[in-house]
Design an enzyme around this catalytic site. Sequence first.
Site, mmCIF file in Angstrom:
data_model
loop_
_atom_site.group_PDB
_atom_site.id
_atom_site.type_symbol
_atom_site.label_atom_id
_atom_site.label_comp_id
_atom_site.label_asym_id
_atom_site.label_seq_id
_atom_site.Cartn_x
_atom_site.Cartn_y
_atom_site.Cartn_z
ATOM 1 N N CYS A 131 0.805 -1.226 0.000
ATOM 2 C CA CYS A 131 0.000 0.000 0.000
ATOM 3 C C CYS A 131 0.839 1.279 0.000
ATOM 4 O O CYS A 131 0.570 2.212 -0.756
ATOM 5 C CB CYS A 131 -0.952 -0.007 1.194
ATOM 6 N N HIS A 244 -2.937 6.387 4.544
ATOM 7 C CA HIS A 244 -1.511 6.456 4.851
ATOM 8 C C HIS A 244 -0.972 7.809 4.382
ATOM 9 O O HIS A 244 -1.290 8.266 3.286
ATOM 10 C CB HIS A 244 -0.734 5.373 4.084
#
Length: 338
Positions: A131, A244
């Site tokens: 990710c 994130h």
Amino acid sequence: MREYTVAVVGATGAVGNEMISVLEERNFPVSRLKLLASERSVGKELTFKGKSLFVEMLDEDSFAGVEIGLFSAGGSISERYAPIAAAAGCVVIDNTSAFRMAPDVPLIVPEVNPGAISRYKNRGIIANPNCSTIQMVVALKPIHDAVRIKRVVVSTYQAVSGTGKKAIAELEEQTRALLNGLKPVIKVYPHQIAFNCLPQIDVFLDNGYTKEEMKMVNETKKILDDPGIAVTATTVRVPVFYGHSESVNIETERKITAERVKNLLSGAPGVKVVDDVKNSQYPLAINAAGKDDTFVGRIREDESLPNGINMWIVSDNLRKGAALNAVQIAEILAREYL
Ligand code: A2P
């Protein structure tokens, strides 16, 4: 348009749930959706396009007649079942790290290296990158093409949803406990995650880096198809649920101004520039959550280097960082190969 039989392996998990939503939202041509998970989930019902579907147990016979398999049930499950699925004629898009660095398995970010998808024919497996790596390379690619990136220094601020549903529950429960004067229960992470930052994601390796950090190093080189690009990473888990964030410093071969980076990224696929510091506008995890784009801001020249840029990159780790990227790969596969 032709429709496909699709299986989601790990359908009850944080990424699996998102895969089902993204397939629905993007109207992927599904003729039949098979939801697979462990024995624990057999009989659970999940909704797809307004219809209720039962979760089935993953086993060796699960892939008969399945054309596309989206896997997100952990590395060991992929190691065992991806080859079984591929042998049954199913193309596997694997969200785990099991096959990412295998030389004969393509590692794909559609905005960056869509052409490499053709190499799925080697083993019937396509790997979906880590990710944190996905959102970083989406923003790096246009700059790399323009002035070649020599070195990247990245520090991440990663949401707990990247660890899965148990970690989402742990942050919630610890926060509630602490605000009520109770002792937090620590199960998922080595330390309390609520009101804390943990400079450890995944296990430590012999070189003192974590596995997550080395994924960012190695996967970036593979996706950009440039083994010469130097990358060093510090990955940190923070008490954020979704999204994130990354502080990224790059050194380029040729000089590039902050203005040119803003222009390049404003026209780049999958990127939105949010950079109006006078009005305190920059990418935020809480705004990226639930969105498809990778948001970039705080774009400025690194005054300590002749050719350096600093930026702040944020994206929803369950969407572009996992489910969306996987479904985008499936779209190209369906359009151009199957
Ligand atoms: P289950 O819910 O039945 O345990 P998360 O990353 O959110 O923790 O989700 C992990 C996903 O992987 C879940 O869907 C989980 O199913 C699935 N999974 C874990 N272990 C197995 C297994 N042995 N066989 C099949 N699916 C598994």
